[in-house]
Structure formats: structure tokens, C-alpha cells
Design an enzyme around this catalytic site. Structure first.
Site, PDB file in Angstrom:
ATOM      1  N   GLU A 298      19.664  53.696  57.545  1.00  0.00           N
ATOM      2  CA  GLU A 298      19.005  52.195  58.190  1.00  0.00           C
ATOM      3  C   GLU A 298      18.332  52.232  59.494  1.00  0.00           C
ATOM      4  O   GLU A 298      19.206  52.908  60.027  1.00  0.00           O
ATOM      5  CB  GLU A 298      19.493  51.237  57.982  1.00  0.00           C
ATOM      6  CG  GLU A 298      21.178  51.188  57.977  1.00  0.00           C
ATOM      7  CD  GLU A 298      21.674  49.936  57.284  1.00  0.00           C
ATOM      8  OE1 GLU A 298      20.580  48.989  56.808  1.00  0.00           O
ATOM      9  OE2 GLU A 298      23.097  50.037  56.580  1.00  0.00           O
TER      10      GLU A 298
ATOM     11  N   ARG B 167      26.150  45.971  65.371  1.00  0.00           N
ATOM     12  CA  ARG B 167      26.767  46.661  64.188  1.00  0.00           C
ATOM     13  C   ARG B 167      27.019  46.927  63.484  1.00  0.00           C
ATOM     14  O   ARG B 167      27.439  47.147  61.690  1.00  0.00           O
ATOM     15  CB  ARG B 167      27.620  44.916  63.981  1.00  0.00           C
ATOM     16  CG  ARG B 167      25.956  44.273  62.925  1.00  0.00           C
ATOM     17  CD  ARG B 167      26.636  42.363  62.885  1.00  0.00           C
ATOM     18  NE  ARG B 167      24.888  42.096  62.443  1.00  0.00           N
ATOM     19  CZ  ARG B 167      24.527  42.105  61.008  1.00  0.00           C
ATOM     20  NH1 ARG B 167      25.716  41.584  60.567  1.00  0.00           N
ATOM     21  NH2 ARG B 167      24.301  41.677  60.195  1.00  0.00           N
ATOM     22  N   HIS B 168      25.199  47.797  63.213  1.00  0.00           N
ATOM     23  CA  HIS B 168      24.839  48.925  62.313  1.00  0.00           C
ATOM     24  C   HIS B 168      25.383  50.160  62.909  1.00  0.00           C
ATOM     25  O   HIS B 168      24.797  51.001  64.150  1.00  0.00           O
ATOM     26  CB  HIS B 168      23.761  48.796  62.286  1.00  0.00           C
ATOM     27  CG  HIS B 168      23.873  47.110  60.673  1.00  0.00           C
ATOM     28  ND1 HIS B 168      22.718  46.039  61.556  1.00  0.00           N
ATOM     29  CD2 HIS B 168      23.528  47.313  59.855  1.00  0.00           C
ATOM     30  CE1 HIS B 168      22.774  45.639  60.210  1.00  0.00           C
ATOM     31  NE2 HIS B 168      23.453  46.194  59.256  1.00  0.00           N
TER      32      HIS B 168
ATOM     33  N   ARG C  61      24.138  55.536  55.832  1.00  0.00           N
ATOM     34  CA  ARG C  61      23.224  54.249  55.439  1.00  0.00           C
ATOM     35  C   ARG C  61      22.032  54.768  56.352  1.00  0.00           C
ATOM     36  O   ARG C  61      22.177  54.413  58.336  1.00  0.00           O
ATOM     37  CB  ARG C  61      23.410  53.319  55.625  1.00  0.00           C
ATOM     38  CG  ARG C  61      24.474  52.178  54.417  1.00  0.00           C
ATOM     39  CD  ARG C  61      24.403  51.838  53.700  1.00  0.00           C
ATOM     40  NE  ARG C  61      25.374  51.689  53.081  1.00  0.00           N
ATOM     41  CZ  ARG C  61      26.218  50.048  52.940  1.00  0.00           C
ATOM     42  NH1 ARG C  61      25.397  49.398  53.481  1.00  0.00           N
ATOM     43  NH2 ARG C  61      27.062  49.801  51.976  1.00  0.00           N
TER      44      ARG C  61
ATOM     45  N   SER D 115      31.837  42.638  51.632  1.00  0.00           N
ATOM     46  CA  SER D 115      30.538  42.152  51.121  1.00  0.00           C
ATOM     47  C   SER D 115      31.697  42.547  49.069  1.00  0.00           C
ATOM     48  O   SER D 115      31.766  43.743  48.876  1.00  0.00           O
ATOM     49  CB  SER D 115      29.547  43.240  50.653  1.00  0.00           C
ATOM     50  OG  SER D 115      28.551  42.212  50.375  1.00  0.00           O
TER      51      SER D 115
ATOM     52  N   ARG E  68      33.349  47.444  62.178  1.00  0.00           N
ATOM     53  CA  ARG E  68      33.451  46.232  62.065  1.00  0.00           C
ATOM     54  C   ARG E  68      34.332  45.767  61.710  1.00  0.00           C
ATOM     55  O   ARG E  68      35.183  44.396  62.524  1.00  0.00           O
ATOM     56  CB  ARG E  68      32.698  45.608  60.467  1.00  0.00           C
ATOM     57  CG  ARG E  68      30.536  45.855  61.390  1.00  0.00           C
ATOM     58  CD  ARG E  68      30.519  44.676  60.169  1.00  0.00           C
ATOM     59  NE  ARG E  68      28.461  45.884  60.054  1.00  0.00           N
ATOM     60  CZ  ARG E  68      28.160  45.122  58.880  1.00  0.00           C
ATOM     61  NH1 ARG E  68      28.312  43.814  58.493  1.00  0.00           N
ATOM     62  NH2 ARG E  68      26.840  45.542  59.324  1.00  0.00           N
TER      63      ARG E  68
ATOM     64  N   GLU F 261      29.656  39.789  58.892  1.00  0.00           N
ATOM     65  CA  GLU F 261      30.966  39.847  57.384  1.00  0.00           C
ATOM     66  C   GLU F 261      31.176  41.489  57.820  1.00  0.00           C
ATOM     67  O   GLU F 261      30.834  42.417  58.725  1.00  0.00           O
ATOM     68  CB  GLU F 261      29.103  40.392  56.439  1.00  0.00           C
ATOM     69  CG  GLU F 261      29.395  40.732  54.915  1.00  0.00           C
ATOM     70  CD  GLU F 261      28.339  41.807  55.425  1.00  0.00           C
ATOM     71  OE1 GLU F 261      26.792  40.975  55.175  1.00  0.00           O
ATOM     72  OE2 GLU F 261      28.523  42.250  54.113  1.00  0.00           O
TER      73      GLU F 261
HETATM   74  P1  ATP Z   1      25.170  44.177  56.550  1.00  0.00           P
HETATM   75  O1  ATP Z   1      24.104  42.677  55.824  1.00  0.00           O
HETATM   76  O2  ATP Z   1      25.599  43.565  57.588  1.00  0.00           O
HETATM   77  O3  ATP Z   1      23.025  44.702  57.040  1.00  0.00           O
HETATM   78  P2  ATP Z   1      25.385  45.383  54.444  1.00  0.00           P
HETATM   79  O4  ATP Z   1      25.182  43.898  53.217  1.00  0.00           O
HETATM   80  O5  ATP Z   1      24.897  45.908  53.854  1.00  0.00           O
HETATM   81  O6  ATP Z   1      25.712  44.844  55.404  1.00  0.00           O
HETATM   82  P3  ATP Z   1      27.124  45.979  52.772  1.00  0.00           P
HETATM   83  O7  ATP Z   1      26.061  46.598  51.624  1.00  0.00           O
HETATM   84  O8  ATP Z   1      27.684  44.709  51.686  1.00  0.00           O
HETATM   85  O9  ATP Z   1      27.048  45.710  53.727  1.00  0.00           O
HETATM   86  O10 ATP Z   1      28.592  46.777  52.574  1.00  0.00           O
HETATM   87  C1  ATP Z   1      29.811  46.338  52.873  1.00  0.00           C
HETATM   88  C2  ATP Z   1      29.782  46.290  54.139  1.00  0.00           C
HETATM   89  O11 ATP Z   1      30.019  47.485  54.931  1.00  0.00           O
HETATM   90  C3  ATP Z   1      29.758  45.417  55.520  1.00  0.00           C
HETATM   91  O12 ATP Z   1      30.240  43.942  55.193  1.00  0.00           O
HETATM   92  C4  ATP Z   1      30.029  45.744  56.446  1.00  0.00           C
HETATM   93  O13 ATP Z   1      31.567  45.746  57.057  1.00  0.00           O
HETATM   94  C5  ATP Z   1      29.604  47.709  56.129  1.00  0.00           C
HETATM   95  N1  ATP Z   1      28.985  47.763  56.918  1.00  0.00           N
HETATM   96  C6  ATP Z   1      27.217  47.902  55.926  1.00  0.00           C
HETATM   97  N2  ATP Z   1      26.300  48.873  56.629  1.00  0.00           N
HETATM   98  C7  ATP Z   1      27.081  48.939  57.413  1.00  0.00           C
HETATM   99  C8  ATP Z   1      26.693  49.496  58.628  1.00  0.00           C
HETATM  100  N3  ATP Z   1      25.509  49.948  59.002  1.00  0.00           N
HETATM  101  N4  ATP Z   1      27.208  50.365  59.657  1.00  0.00           N
HETATM  102  C9  ATP Z   1      28.495  49.843  59.471  1.00  0.00           C
HETATM  103  N5  ATP Z   1      29.154  49.344  58.630  1.00  0.00           N
HETATM  104  C10 ATP Z   1      28.293  48.241  57.960  1.00  0.00           C
END
Ligand code: ATP
Length: 531
Positions: free
Chosen positions: A305, A311-312, A303, A457, A505, A454
Site C-alpha cells: 500500500e 503507522r504504515h 502490504r 483486527s 505498532r 488500531e
Molecule cells: P489499517 O486500517 O490501520 O491500515 P488494516 O485494517 O489494514 O490496518 P489489518 O489488515 O486488519 O489492518 O491488519 C492487522 C494489524 O496489522 C493492524 O491492526 C496493524 O496493527 C497491523 N498493520 C496492518 N497494516 C499495517 C501496515 N501497513 N504497517 C504496519 N502495521 C500494519
């Protein structure tokens, strides 16, 4: 090497400015320590004098190049107990610390998180130069030690093996560590109180740890964290395999962004470019369309981002699953919920030592959960938040603070750190999410939470190509770019649902740690791509 503050949400550990006097003293101490260590290493490098009666019992081993087979049994430090008393053992471990007192040298030997005390005292068999050699071996060097095991009159509290000690007969350096360590394992292992977790009194700050991760990973807590992380993967695999799931491997180099254009890494691909997969979701779905019925995958997810939060990460390990169902996506939700409770129980049963080792360094409330897991609807969450003074509109998503507050409210009401939140507003979910036929503004989608954050998802996905096209258009998605995805549903596809979980996470929140960088062995974030 990253010098910047890593985490804009949480202040960097050790960030408080030190006084000039303090800094001067620290610099002086460190120069003195390095002179001492250098002197030590010079002595350690020297080979024993030939007229020494202990010659042949100590020294630096030549580099092991697999020249010969040696039939020698090595005992692990963790297996040393009073029953070993009277035996002579060989141990290969790290020299954790050494302390010379008069004609004796006390050495702490460490293997992973286990430590034992070893003693060399000048006598008929052990010469003065041998004791000196041992006391000059640099910390963290790997040594081979032959020793007699004996029980002790009073427990050695600083060691994990408290009831025995070793009388050294031979000591050989197998691989020596640079004398000046960028961090001391003892400092990096020191327990932190709740206030200190993110505060200025922390012994070794996060950047120093991550810059020197190979050393940092040697602490008992880190040894435990990554063993438990392996346990999460193993349990995930075993539990799902038992439920009839097939493990698949999906491509990480893809031609179109899996989750839309934002947050995607573009890589050059021969004469053109490609993307790094943000999720294996589309491929899991294609496996369902190809009749695999129940699939899961464990693999890297990328990602792009720029989120400097606790947590990211920009690269994490996704635990993903997808499952065909007969009539209602709750058939899948039940399976996922049960997978988590089985996993939590498995961790409690099989990883109690690791959980205890982490708790020794970091203050942690044990993780509690219900079986079957608690399932709430989004409207119930909205009501709970409203009671606590937070009003959400019908199409609003939960913000991160809302999620945390909800976690606390749920814990207080239901005494669980894990729960499922079902039926999210349709407006806040991706185009491929199946709308709820009974409530038009709602969707057949869910998130799962641990300690109010979270970790999963998921949703029922649209398996009808015409309806999928219609929903993509509503979301303004370019149909041409997702044509291959839509095509895969044109030859008949069972109704299905699934979810994506972030491994780091889950481990962070299960253990109650404060930062995802603690549960990623070599974390990647916007400011760090090394080591
Ligand atoms: P968040 O809202 O917390 O950024 P997201 O809605 O982007 O998460 P999803 O795309 O639904 O997350 O990804 C599913 C799962 O993957 C999340 O619940 C989380 O456990 C994990 N996850 C998502 N983005 C990240 C990240 N940048 N770093 C670590 N774990 C992540």
C-alpha cells in the site's frame, strides 16, 4: 538513499529551510571538523615510536582473525560500581568521546547505553605519545582498555556510571571508525520536547537516521526500543504457549492474494508469478481445521500500500493467533484481551529500564490499562462519538480521525489506553467474517486499540464451506480463486476466531512514539527499501 520527505501525514523532521548564512557557517564548521578528524586518524594510524617507554601498552591491534585464544576476562561497563574500586579490569567498548586537556586525556567509553569516564595522564608509566594516541582515536572506534577502577569525589553526571572512573593502563584500537561520522550519537540521543518531536529543531532528521541506521541504532533510546520489541515477541510467545497455543510457521510465498487483489506484491516465480503473503490468516485457519486447536505465528507480512503515514509500512512483523472455541467467539476475545494485559504487565515489570531510557529522549505519558480490559460495542462507540458531535451511519466504519477522537473519549471516561471494540458493522469486514445471528447488519468481529490507534483486527471466521461460498459471492469474490481455502473446511472444522497484530505498532503506541519507523529496525515503506 531516500531524499524525499518520508511521511506525508507528518512533516519530516528538520524540514524547515535554513538561512544562507546558517548554511555557510555549517559547511565551514563541517569542513573544519573533517580536517581535524582526518588529522586525528592519521596520527591514530601511526604506531608508537620504539623508544617510547609506554610502547606495548597502546596502538592498533592487528585484525582479529581468531589466530589464538586469549584468556582474559572482560567487565561490562554496566557492572562498574563502587564495589569495583581497587580492581583492574579489561573493557571492550566504543570510544564515545575523547577530550585532551594539557597532559591528560578524558575518554568516555560506551557499551550499549552504559558509559564510564576513563583518564590517561602523563606519568612514569603513561607517555606523552600514548596520551596523544588516545586523544586521536576517532569517535565510535572499538577499543580494548585495561584500567584501574577508582571511586570519585563528586559524581560524574554525564556518565551512566557516575560513581567510578578508570585510570587507563593500556588502550588498543580493535576496530577503528571512519573519522567523519554522518551523525553524532550525542545529537541523535538528545532529548526532544513534545513540540520538537516532529518539528524543525530536531538534532538529526529521520532520513539521516534511517540512511545511517547502524549508527542511529547505537543511541540509548534505540537500544531500549528494540530490546523492548524483543520483549513483546517473547511475552507474546510465552503467554500464548502457557495457554496451550502452538507456534506455527506459514508460507510467505503464496499462489493467491490472502486479503484480496489490492495491496499485494507480485513476485516472479520460475516461469510464472506468485504473491507475498499479506497475512498468515488463511494458513492459521487451515491449522485449526487440521486440529491444532490454538495456534500463533510471528512473521513478516507484506502490504503493497502506497501509504506514507506514520503507522504504515510495506513490510511489518505480524503477531497472529487463531483459536478454536466451543460456543461463542467471546471465549477467544477473553483470551486475546488477557494476553494483552499480561503482556503490558510483563513489559512494566521486566522492561522498566528500557521504558525509562526511551522516556529520557521522547516525552511519553506512561501507558495505562485496565484488567480485565475494557470492552465496548461498536454501537457504544457510535454513541460516544455522537455526544462529541461526530455522527456515524449504521454501516459506516471508523475513519482514522474518528479512531483517534474515540481513543481520547475512552481515555477521559475510563482511564485506559487499551480497549477492545466489538461488533463491527458487517458491511465493513471481509467476506469470511461471521455475521451476528441476532443483528443482521452486525458481525462477530472486533478491533483493539492502543492510544486511539488500531493494533489488532480480528473476528469469528466462517467455518462452514457452503455459507463461506455464499458470503464470498455477496462480496463479489471469485470463487475459483479461493477454492483451496473453501475446500479446507469441507472435512469438518471447529468454530474458531483469531486476530492479527502489528508488532511495530504495538511498540510505537506502548511507548507513545510518533512514527512506526522508530520501531522498525530497518523500515520498508513506499520510498525506502535500504539499508
Ligand atoms: P489499517 O486500517 O490501520 O491500515 P488494516 O485494517 O489494514 O490496518 P489489518 O489488515 O486488519 O489492518 O491488519 C492487522 C494489524 O496489522 C493492524 O491492526 C496493524 O496493527 C497491523 N498493520 C496492518 N497494516 C499495517 C501496515 N501497513 N504497517 C504496519 N502495521 C500494519
Amino acid at each position: 538513499m531516500v531524499q524525499d520527505k518520508e511521511n506525508s501525514e507528518v512533516p519530516a523532521e528538520g524540514a524547515q529551510a535554513k538561512s544562507k548564512k546558517q548554511l555557510k557557517k555549517e559547511a565551514k564548521d563541517s569542513a573544519k571538523a573533517s580536517r581535524k578528524e582526518e588529522k586525528k586518524s592519521k596520527v591514530a594510524e601511526a604506531q608508537p615510536p620504539v623508544d617510547d617507554y609506554s610502547s606495548g601498552k597502546y596502538g592498533n591491534l592487528p585484525m582479529i582473525q581468531s589466530k589464538e585464544h586469549v584468556q582474559r576476562h572482560y567487565t561490562h561497563v554496566k557492572d562498574l560500581d563502587p564495589e569495583s574500586a581497587g580492581k583492574t579490569v579489561w573493557i571492550r567498548g566504543r570510544l564515545h568521546t575523547s577530550r585532551a586537556i594539557g597532559k591528560q586525556c578524558f575518554v568516555l567509553l560506551r557499551q550499549q547505553q552504559y558509559t564510564v569516564q576513563a583518564i590517561l595522564a602523563v606519568n612514569d608509566a603513561i607517555s606523552k605519545p600514548m596520551v596523544k594516541f588516545a586523544s586521536n582515536i576517532s569517535k565510535e572506534s572499538i577499543v580494548d582498555v585495561e584500567a584501574d577502577v577508582s571511586t570519585v569525589a563528586s559524581k560524574i553526571e554525564k556518565c551512566t556510571q557516575k560513581d567510578v572512573e578508570l585510570q587507563v593502563k593500556q588502550i588498543w584500537v580493535v576496530s577503528s571508525a571512519k573519522p567523519q561520522l554522518p551523525l553524532q550519537i550525542e545529537d541523535a540521543s538528545r532529548p526532544v520536547t513534545e513540540e520538537e518531536v516532529e518539528g524543525p529543531n530536531i538534532a538529526v532528521n529521520q532520513d539521516t537516521r534511517l540512511d545511517n541506521r547502524v549508527l542511529d541504532l547505537r543511541t540509548p533510546a534505540n537500544q531500549a526500543i528494540f530490546r523492548l520489541e524483543a520483549g513483546v515477541c517473547r511475552l507474546f510467545r510465552d503467554i500464548l504457549t502457557d495457554k496451550g497455543f502452538v507456534e506455527i510457521h506459514t508460507p510467505k510465498i503464496i499462489s493467491a492474494a490472502s486479503e484480496g487483489g489490492a495491496n499485494v506484491f507480485t513476485v516472479s516465480y520460475f516461469k510464472g508469478s506468485a504473491y507475498l503473503a499479506q497475512s498468515p490468516q488463511l494458513y492459521k485457519q487451515m491449522a485449526i481445521a487440521a486440529d491444532f486447536d490454538r495456534v500463533f505465528t510471528v512473521g513478516a507480512v507484506f502490504r503493497a500500500e502506497d501509504s506514507n503515514t506514520h503507522r504504515h509500512l510495506t513490510e511489518f512483523v505480524g503477531l497472529d493467533l487463531e483459536m478454536a472455541f466451543k460456543h461463542h467467539y467471546h471465549e477467544v476475545l477473553d483470551v486475546i484481551g488477557q494476553t494483552f494485559t499480561d503482556m503490558f504487565r510483563g513489559l512494566q515489570e521486566k522492561y522498566a529500564d528500557e521504558i525509562a531510557a526511551v522516556a529520557k529522549q521522547y516525552p511519553v505519558e506512561p501507558f495505562v490499562f485496565l484488567d480485565p480490559p475494557l470492552r465496548l460495542e461498536f454501537s457504544e462507540a457510535r454513541a460516544l462519538l455522537k455526544e462529541a458531535g461526530v455522527e456515524l451511519g449504521e454501516e459506516d466504519d471508523l475513519s482514522t480521525p474518528d479512531e483517534k477522537l474515540l481513543g481520547r473519549l475512552v481515555k477521559a471516561k475510563y482511564d485506559t489506553d487499551f480497549y477492545i471494540l466489538d461488533k463491527y458493522p458487517l458491511a465493513v469486514r471481509p467476506f469470511y467474517t461471521m455475521p451476528d445471528p441476532n443483528r443482521p447488519k452486525t458481525s462477530n468481529s472486533y478491533d483493539m486499540f492502543m492510544r486511539g490507534e488500531e493494533i489488532l483486527s480480528g473476528a469469528q471466521r466462517i467455518h462452514d464451506p457452503e455459507f463461506l461460498t455464499e458470503r464470498a459471492k455477496v462480496h463479489g469474490v471469485d470463487i475459483d480463486k479461493i477454492s483451496a481455502y473453501i475446500e479446507s473446511f469441507r472435512y469438518g472444522c471447529p468454530p474458531h476466531a483469531g486476530g492479527g497484530i502489528g508488532l511495530e505498532r504495538v511498540v510505537m503506541l506502548y511507548l507513545g512514539l510518533d512514527n512506526i519507523r522508530k520501531t522498525s529496525m530497518f523500515p520498508r515503506d513506499p520510498k525506502r527499501v535500504t539499508p
